[in-house]
Motif scaffolding. Structure first.
Motif, short mmCIF file in Angstrom:
data_model
loop_
_atom_site.label_atom_id
_atom_site.label_comp_id
_atom_site.label_asym_id
_atom_site.label_seq_id
_atom_site.Cartn_x
_atom_site.Cartn_y
_atom_site.Cartn_z
N GLY A 179 -6.04 -0.81 6.20
CA GLY A 179 -7.02 0.26 6.81
C GLY A 179 -7.95 0.72 5.90
O GLY A 179 -7.95 0.33 4.61
N CYS A 236 0.70 -1.09 0.09
CA CYS A 236 0.02 -0.11 -0.02
C CYS A 236 0.97 1.29 0.05
O CYS A 236 2.04 1.27 0.50
CB CYS A 236 -0.99 -0.10 1.20
SG CYS A 236 -2.09 1.47 1.30
N CYS A 258 1.82 -1.70 4.33
CA CYS A 258 1.24 -2.92 4.50
C CYS A 258 1.24 -3.78 3.00
O CYS A 258 1.25 -3.17 1.83
CB CYS A 258 -0.19 -2.64 4.81
SG CYS A 258 -0.35 -1.76 6.53
N LEU A 301 -0.39 4.37 0.56
CA LEU A 301 -1.37 5.62 1.33
C LEU A 301 -0.77 6.00 2.65
O LEU A 301 -1.47 6.91 3.06
CB LEU A 301 -2.75 5.19 1.53
CG LEU A 301 -3.65 5.32 0.17
CD1 LEU A 301 -3.47 6.83 -0.37
CD2 LEU A 301 -3.38 4.22 -0.73
N CYS A 302 0.20 5.26 3.07
CA CYS A 302 0.92 5.86 4.32
C CYS A 302 2.37 5.36 4.44
O CYS A 302 2.59 4.55 3.53
CB CYS A 302 0.18 5.93 5.55
SG CYS A 302 0.37 4.37 6.67
S1 SF4 Z 1 -1.91 1.58 7.37
FE1 SF4 Z 1 -3.52 1.90 5.73
S2 SF4 Z 1 -2.68 3.34 4.62
FE2 SF4 Z 1 -1.01 2.85 5.84
S3 SF4 Z 1 -0.05 1.30 4.48
FE3 SF4 Z 1 -1.50 0.17 5.76
S4 SF4 Z 1 -3.62 0.19 4.73
FE4 SF4 Z 1 -2.18 1.51 3.87
#
Ligand code: SF4
Lengths: 153, 787
Positions: free
Chosen positions: B77, B42, B49, B44-45
């Motif tokens: 998330g 992912c 993940c 998005l942060c």
């Molecule tokens: S915590 Fe949420 S936004 Fe961050 S990497 Fe994992 S899934 Fe993506």
């Protein structure tokens, strides 16, 4: 004894620096870090002038006439623009280093006189002034290539 | 839509308490049944993940967490589960655009690239490459950063290259360098599995890294739950779970940390043996913090002395501690100095380099670590020291270019200075990739003014039209995650590979292909006249990067695309010694401070003055960590009669950055459709403000109008999320950064977003109608959001 002259020189130059840093801060406030750091360093010089006060008073009678100071010739007023900024930082650097040289000399005198208070004051000034000097050098270095090479539009 | 859980309503999902280890839970969300799953992670942060991308008929149709991944054990998330829909958005950029007669018009790649090359050459001819600046991102892949780093440093030879990572993660790197001699996170996420205590400092982890927070929630639901200390001015989701919550005033991070360290030292809860053997500077640190007894801390920070004592008791006696630090520290006064105090806490207690003990100087963005490693920010690739000739020579040899081609003769130009040079007119071309400064930079009116300058040639490379592309002279359509292959590294040094799952839309190209194309057209050559950059694929770029990391702290030489694709995440260093990666750095208490190894000779924490090589030699820490203290410096702008309140800005759980992706998910948008201004009950009563009233917030730099949200914050403080700009709503001024200040930390150069003085006033009723939003629906939506 001439030691009073040197004490007075450092004391007055330190007081001059309080204003000099402020002048440069104001002239170059578009360079945000210059403004803020110069104000911080001005406050350091203020503190140093203060801790010098008691020693300066003690050696007051040794001092017959006001010594020549670099600040008389440098930085009468700050100028605008990037080249001017480099020159202003350069001037500050010279004044700050004048303090450092004076301090080294003074500390020797103080040690010979076993004047612990004077030596301690010198050490404090040396430490903070070295920090001032390092910042000025760092900032000049980072401004130099762009200022010297790239033409203004 | 087929989803394993509703992550909008229940952000973290059901508890799966620890049973020896963290159980697997696979989260999934798909629109249709995929034909195939493609390995990825992912973006998005910064948590990183592991996830698979579901593909059907050449389109992304969903995602699922990777059960075997070391970071998330299958979980995802809300942002991860939803934001993939942005890839399929119909408003993606699909063709290059060139400004002609004042309007952006479609063009061919040849036309766009030729124009950029011509401009570059003209500028270089007149001003050398000091006339060019690059402002990149924390969201590209490492292969792309490395390519950009090489073309900038060995092709053009410009020191003017930085990322928006300057706004998010620069202090993380700076703090690690100050204490340990180089960047690199000492700990591992697995430390959360066993730790006795956790410190969250200026880090609303529950909203930012939701999956990492799930790991903590599951510890709290299992046997031997850890104690949690939270330092944050707001009552966040994270603070709700705290054993002790220290709600401090803005700008007082250093006094609070000094107070905690003082209590710990006073109580003797320190590891004298470790301090003696592995650190330098303890006596000076002790002297500085001893000026901060709890009563004085209370006076300055508003944190009750009793609470400070409780926090110090937990952090001073726990057998293991994990600390996390983020923007509340990095983007506030004395950012680096405050972050370093957390490193000091671990050093004086000897809590580093073993299971259960970690410092996460968090990153904000998914690939920010790579911006730092690869030389796409101010640093040299591979954590090399630009003040060390030997290090620069290593790069010159690797790239086969003359030493002086590499801009080591000047400190690298940080982003704030790049923008300043553009403002003053000595940077004449600014190439922006993967970021949206017209919303994310401080003091937006100034940024817009710079972007509008007629003599500044602006190139913007992005997947969407943004508030920034509006000002571009050339827009290059970029392929994004899922449409290209590459690797990236998260906060605990875990490297993931993300494979290409689908074709990019229209003529969009990967950032790698764009940089390679530029490099070819500029005809960058090495000393022997061969092309400077010889790789053409992501995998070749990765192999080149590996060579650059050999023998450096971030050693990737033991990895390969094949190895990364077999498993699910490998931590660097990965080499002959650690073929499967290493959980911890500094297990032997030997740090990267040796003069031949260190990434920097250090800086004065108060002024940013650089320590010289000579001075460093005298100190010669030779592998010992630095304990550096700092005394309190009050913020430069404080509330006064005209602007009586503190403003702080931040994030909310459903959005990332300027919402270019998350704002295109209907569900995420509906969950948090608009900005707001959060004020305390006391201030609401004082100003006669009700929930949902439109409030104008004014600072010396600008104005915004936002609906009010009452409660959950200290009196005197207002909070505005920074995600909201104008691409989907330009009816009112609403970007938080209209209000923020242009100033930055002296060491990390990270700007301060966490304090500014503002005033508030209620909008006239007439204005409310103009805004044309129903207050009732807005109020309802706001209630769903975080307090
Ligand atoms: S915590 Fe949420 S936004 Fe961050 S990497 Fe994992 S899934 Fe993506």
């Amino acid at each position: 004894m001439h030691i009073g002259k040197y004490i007075d020189l450092v004391h007055r130059t330190e007081k001059d620096l309080v204003d000099a840093f402020k002048v440069v801060a104001k002239a170059h406030r578009d360079e945000v870090d210059i403004e803020q750091t110069c104000l911080l360093l001005s406050s350091w010089s203020q503190q140093l002038a203060q801790i010098m006060e008691p020693v300066a008073n003690r050696y007051n009678k040794e001092n017959d006439k006001e010594p020549d100071r670099l600040t008389k010739t440098l930085l009468k007023k700050a100028r605008k623009g990037s080249m001017a900024m480099l020159r202003d930082l350069h001037d500050l650097y010279l004044i700050v280093n004048e303090v450092l040289v004076c301090c080294t000399i003074l500390k020797q005198g103080g040690t010979a006189l076993a004047d612990e208070e004077l030596v301690a004051v010198c050490e404090e000034i040396e430490q903070q002034t070295t920090r001032q000097s390092s910042w000025l050098m760092t900032r000049m270095k980072s401004a130099a290539p762009q200022t010297l090479i790239v033409a203004k539009p | 839509m087929n989803e394993s859980r509703d992550s909008i309503k229940d952000i973290w999902g059901e508890r799966t308490p620890y049973r020896e280890e963290w159980p697997v839970r696979q989260d999934q969300r798909t629109g249709e049944e995929p034909d195939k799953w493609v390995q990825s992670a992912c973006v998005l942060c910064s948590n990183g993940c592991g996830m698979d991308i579901g593909v059907k008929n050449g389109r992304i149709v969903g995602v699922r967490g990777r059960e075997g991944d070391r970071v998330n054990h299958g979980r995802l998330g809300p942002k991860g589960l939803h934001a993939w829909v942005a890839n399929n958005s119909t408003d993606r950029l699909t063709k290059p655009l060139i400004r002609r007669n004042g309007k952006l018009r479609e063009a061919t790649w040849d036309e766009a690239m030729d124009l950029i090359v011509q401009k570059s050459k003209d500028i270089i001819e007149q001003d050398t490459s000091l006339g060019l600046g690059f402002y990149t991102s924390g969201q590209l892949f490492l292969e792309e950063y490395y390519t950009l780093g090489v073309l900038g440093k060995a092709g053009l030879g410009t020191p003017h290259m930085d990322g928006n990572t300057r706004l998010c993660t620069a202090t993380s790197a700076a703090a690690l360098k100050v204490s340990f001699g180089s960047d690199g996170q000492p700990g591992s996420y697995t430390d959360l599995d066993t730790t006795d205590a956790i410190l969250h400092f200026g880090h609303n982890i529950a909203s930012q890294q939701t999956v990492l927070w799930m790991r903590i929630l599951d510890r709290l639901a299992g046997p031997n739950p850890p104690k949690i200390v939270v330092i944050d001015p707001r009552e966040t989701y994270t603070a709700e779970k705290a054993t002790v919550h220290l709600a401090l005033k803005p700008g007082t991070n250093v006094p609070v940390m000094n107070g905690i360290l003082n209590l710990i030292i006073q109580s003797g809860n320190i590891d004298k043996g470790y301090i003696e053997a592995h650190t330098t500077g303890f006596e000076e640190l002790k002297k500085i913090v001893s000026a901060w007894p709890p009563e004085r801390v209370e006076e300055v920070s508003g944190v009750p002395a009793l609470k400070l004592r409780e926090a110090a008791e937990i952090l001073g006696t726990a057998k293991s501690v994990v600390s996390t630090v983020l923007q509340g520290v990095y983007q506030s006064m004395q950012g680096t100095a405050a972050a370093v105090q957390v490193n000091n806490l671990h050093l004086i207690r000897g809590l580093i380099g073993r299971d259960g003990c970690a410092i996460y100087q968090m990153n904000g963005q998914p690939t920010a670590q790579n911006t730092r490693e690869c030389g796409a920010d101010g640093d040299l690739p591979g954590f090399r020291n630009w003040g060390n000739k030997e290090h620069v020579q290593q790069l010159a040899t690797l790239w086969n270019v003359p030493l002086d081609k590499i801009p080591h003769w000047s400190p690298p130009t940080h982003a704030m200075q790049i923008w300043r040079f553009a403002e003053s007119g000595t940077i004449k071309m600014l190439w922006i990739s993967g970021t949206n400064p017209a919303v994310s930079m401080p003091e937006l009116s100034r940024i817009r003014k710079i972007l509008k300058k007629r003599k500044l040639f602006v190139v913007v490379q992005d997947a969407f039209n943004t508030e920034t592309t509006k000002y571009a002279d050339v827009v290059l359509p970029a392929a994004i995650w899922g449409e290209k292959t590459g690797c990236f590294t998260n906060v605990d040094r875990t490297v993931h590979i993300s494979h290409k799952a689908v074709e990019p839309p229209g003529e969009a190209r990967s950032d790698l292909d764009i940089f390679l194309d530029y490099s070819r057209r500029m005809d960058f050559r090495d000393k022997d006249g061969n092309p400077l950059i010889q790789w053409t694929t992501p995998e070749e770029a990765f192999e080149a990067w590996k060579k650059c990391t050999r023998g450096r702290p971030c050693d990737y030489t033991g990895m390969s695309y094949a190895k990364l694709s077999e498993g699910s995440g490998i931590q660097w260093p990965c080499n002959e010694k650690y073929p499967y990666g290493a959980r911890h750095l500094y297990t032997d208490g030997v740090f990267n401070t040796d003069i031949n190894q260190c990434e920097t000779y250090g800086h004065d924490l108060d002024t940013g003055a650089a320590v010289t090589e000579q001075e460093y030699k005298v100190k010669n820490p030779a592998g010992k960590a630095f304990l550096k203290g700092s005394d309190y410096l009050p913020p430069h702008e404080v509330p006064d009669e005209d602007y009586p309140l503190w403003l702080t800005t931040g994030r909310i759980v459903y959005h990332f950055h300027t919402r270019t992706k998350t704002g295109r998910s209907q569900q995420l948008h509906d969950a948090a459709p608009d900005g707001y201004v959060q004020i305390s009950d006391e201030d609401a009563a004082k100003y006669g403000i009700r929930e949902g009233d439109m409030i104008t917030v004014t600072s010396r730099r600008g104005k915004v109008t936002e609906p009010a949200k009452i409660g959950g914050i200290e009196p005197g403080l207002v909070f505005i999320p920074f995600h909201y700009g104008y691409w989907d709503n330009d009816k009112r001024s609403r970007a938080a950064n209209e209000l923020t200040l242009t100033e930055w930390d002296p060491v990390s150069k990270q700007p301060y977003f966490k304090y500014a003085a503002v005033s508030i006033s209620k909008e006239e009723d007439g204005m409310l109608k103009k805004i044309g939003k129903s207050i009732e629906t807005l109020t309802e939506k706001l209630k769903l959001q975080e307090v």
